[in-house]
Design a protein around this motif. Sequence first.
Motif, PDB file in Angstrom:
ATOM      1  N   ALA A  11      42.055   3.946  86.150  1.00 33.37           N
ATOM      2  CA  ALA A  11      42.318   5.388  86.126  1.00 33.37           C
ATOM      3  C   ALA A  11      42.873   5.761  84.757  1.00 33.37           C
ATOM      4  O   ALA A  11      43.674   5.027  84.178  1.00 33.37           O
ATOM      5  CB  ALA A  11      43.319   5.760  87.215  1.00 33.37           C
ATOM      6  N   ASP A  12      42.415   6.881  84.233  1.00 31.20           N
ATOM      7  CA  ASP A  12      42.927   7.389  82.961  1.00 31.20           C
ATOM      8  C   ASP A  12      44.402   7.733  83.136  1.00 31.20           C
ATOM      9  O   ASP A  12      44.782   8.392  84.105  1.00 31.20           O
ATOM     10  CB  ASP A  12      42.135   8.634  82.548  1.00 31.20           C
ATOM     11  CG  ASP A  12      42.473   9.086  81.152  1.00 31.20           C
ATOM     12  OD1 ASP A  12      43.618   9.542  80.942  1.00 31.20           O
ATOM     13  OD2 ASP A  12      41.593   8.992  80.277  1.00 31.20           O
ATOM     14  N   VAL A  13      45.241   7.307  82.208  1.00 32.68           N
ATOM     15  CA  VAL A  13      46.685   7.513  82.325  1.00 32.68           C
ATOM     16  C   VAL A  13      47.077   8.986  82.239  1.00 32.68           C
ATOM     17  O   VAL A  13      48.161   9.369  82.674  1.00 32.68           O
ATOM     18  CB  VAL A  13      47.475   6.689  81.276  1.00 32.68           C
ATOM     19  CG1 VAL A  13      47.295   5.203  81.530  1.00 32.68           C
ATOM     20  CG2 VAL A  13      47.062   7.049  79.869  1.00 32.68           C
ATOM     21  N   ALA A  36      41.584  12.688  89.179  1.00 28.42           N
ATOM     22  CA  ALA A  36      41.631  11.262  88.842  1.00 28.42           C
ATOM     23  C   ALA A  36      40.307  10.956  88.146  1.00 28.42           C
ATOM     24  O   ALA A  36      39.245  11.376  88.606  1.00 28.42           O
ATOM     25  CB  ALA A  36      41.774  10.416  90.099  1.00 28.42           C
ATOM     26  N   TYR A  37      40.392  10.265  87.036  1.00 31.01           N
ATOM     27  CA  TYR A  37      39.202  10.008  86.233  1.00 31.01           C
ATOM     28  C   TYR A  37      39.310   8.619  85.621  1.00 31.01           C
ATOM     29  O   TYR A  37      40.396   8.178  85.260  1.00 31.01           O
ATOM     30  CB  TYR A  37      39.105  11.051  85.107  1.00 31.01           C
ATOM     31  CG  TYR A  37      38.050  10.741  84.088  1.00 31.01           C
ATOM     32  CD1 TYR A  37      36.730  11.086  84.308  1.00 31.01           C
ATOM     33  CD2 TYR A  37      38.365  10.077  82.906  1.00 31.01           C
ATOM     34  CE1 TYR A  37      35.745  10.785  83.377  1.00 31.01           C
ATOM     35  CE2 TYR A  37      37.390   9.772  81.970  1.00 31.01           C
ATOM     36  CZ  TYR A  37      36.086  10.128  82.209  1.00 31.01           C
ATOM     37  OH  TYR A  37      35.122   9.820  81.299  1.00 31.01           O
ATOM     38  N   GLY A  38      38.190   7.964  85.485  1.00 28.66           N
ATOM     39  CA  GLY A  38      38.191   6.664  84.822  1.00 28.66           C
ATOM     40  C   GLY A  38      36.800   6.308  84.347  1.00 28.66           C
ATOM     41  O   GLY A  38      35.808   6.840  84.834  1.00 28.66           O
ATOM     42  N   VAL A  81      45.734  11.306  87.424  1.00 27.08           N
ATOM     43  CA  VAL A  81      46.506  10.796  88.558  1.00 27.08           C
ATOM     44  C   VAL A  81      45.787   9.572  89.108  1.00 27.08           C
ATOM     45  O   VAL A  81      44.614   9.341  88.796  1.00 27.08           O
ATOM     46  CB  VAL A  81      46.659  11.880  89.658  1.00 27.08           C
ATOM     47  CG1 VAL A  81      47.489  13.043  89.152  1.00 27.08           C
ATOM     48  CG2 VAL A  81      45.319  12.364  90.163  1.00 27.08           C
ATOM     49  N   PRO A  82      46.457   8.774  89.938  1.00 27.89           N
ATOM     50  CA  PRO A  82      45.799   7.611  90.531  1.00 27.89           C
ATOM     51  C   PRO A  82      44.678   8.025  91.479  1.00 27.89           C
ATOM     52  O   PRO A  82      44.696   9.115  92.058  1.00 27.89           O
ATOM     53  CB  PRO A  82      46.929   6.919  91.312  1.00 27.89           C
ATOM     54  CG  PRO A  82      48.190   7.435  90.717  1.00 27.89           C
ATOM     55  CD  PRO A  82      47.888   8.823  90.250  1.00 27.89           C
ATOM     56  N   LYS A 120      46.971   0.145  94.056  1.00 29.20           N
ATOM     57  CA  LYS A 120      47.532   1.427  94.508  1.00 29.20           C
ATOM     58  C   LYS A 120      46.953   2.623  93.763  1.00 29.20           C
ATOM     59  O   LYS A 120      47.645   3.588  93.468  1.00 29.20           O
ATOM     60  CB  LYS A 120      49.051   1.411  94.405  1.00 29.20           C
ATOM     61  CG  LYS A 120      49.699   0.366  95.285  1.00 29.20           C
ATOM     62  CD  LYS A 120      51.198   0.411  95.177  1.00 29.20           C
ATOM     63  CE  LYS A 120      51.800  -0.661  96.064  1.00 29.20           C
ATOM     64  NZ  LYS A 120      53.253  -0.702  95.976  1.00 29.20           N
ATOM     65  N   GLY A 121      45.665   2.550  93.443  1.00 30.85           N
ATOM     66  CA  GLY A 121      44.984   3.673  92.807  1.00 30.85           C
ATOM     67  C   GLY A 121      44.957   3.629  91.295  1.00 30.85           C
ATOM     68  O   GLY A 121      44.432   4.533  90.653  1.00 30.85           O
ATOM     69  N   ALA A 122      45.505   2.564  90.709  1.00 33.70           N
ATOM     70  CA  ALA A 122      45.474   2.442  89.252  1.00 33.70           C
ATOM     71  C   ALA A 122      44.054   2.207  88.747  1.00 33.70           C
ATOM     72  O   ALA A 122      43.788   2.284  87.562  1.00 33.70           O
ATOM     73  CB  ALA A 122      46.381   1.311  88.788  1.00 33.70           C
TER      74      ALA A 122
END
Length: 132
Positions: free
Chosen positions: A93-95, A68-70, A98-99, A35-37
Motif C-alpha cells: 500500500a502506498d504510504v 488505498a492504492y499500491g 490508507v491500508p 493488516k492491509g500494508a
Amino acid sequence: MFLALVLPMAVFVGATPAVAAAPTLEISSVTLVAKGAGVRLDFVVNCDEGSSGELRATITQAVGNRIAYGSVPQYRTWTCTGQTQPLSALIPADVAGVPFRTGEALLYAVISACPGANCEHAIAEQVVRIVR
C-alpha cells in the motif's frame, strides 16, 4: 546471371518468421497481507517458452472517503516455459494512502512476454475481491 540473383532473393522474401503466441493472464486471487500494508496478487500466465515475462500492476480501493492504492514496486519477472505458470507478486500500500481492507478493488495488470525485441502483452483490468 540475372536469374541466379533473382532465385535466392525469391526464396528469402518468401520465408515468413515464426509468430509468437499472445501471452495469457488470469487473476487467481488477491489476499490481504500485514493488516492491509499490502496485498499478494496470485496470477497464472502462459507465454512462449524462453520468452522473458514481466508483470506491472496497480490496485486501487475506496476505504471510506479515502483511497488505498499500491503498485508492484519492481516489475515481477520470470522466464516463460510455454506452459501455464502460477506466479505471485506483492503489492504494498502506498504510504500516502490508507491500508487495504477486505472487499472490492480495481486491479489493472499487464504482462509482457518478450522473445527478443518484439513483445506481446496481455491485460487484466477488473474488479477483484481482496480476501484474508
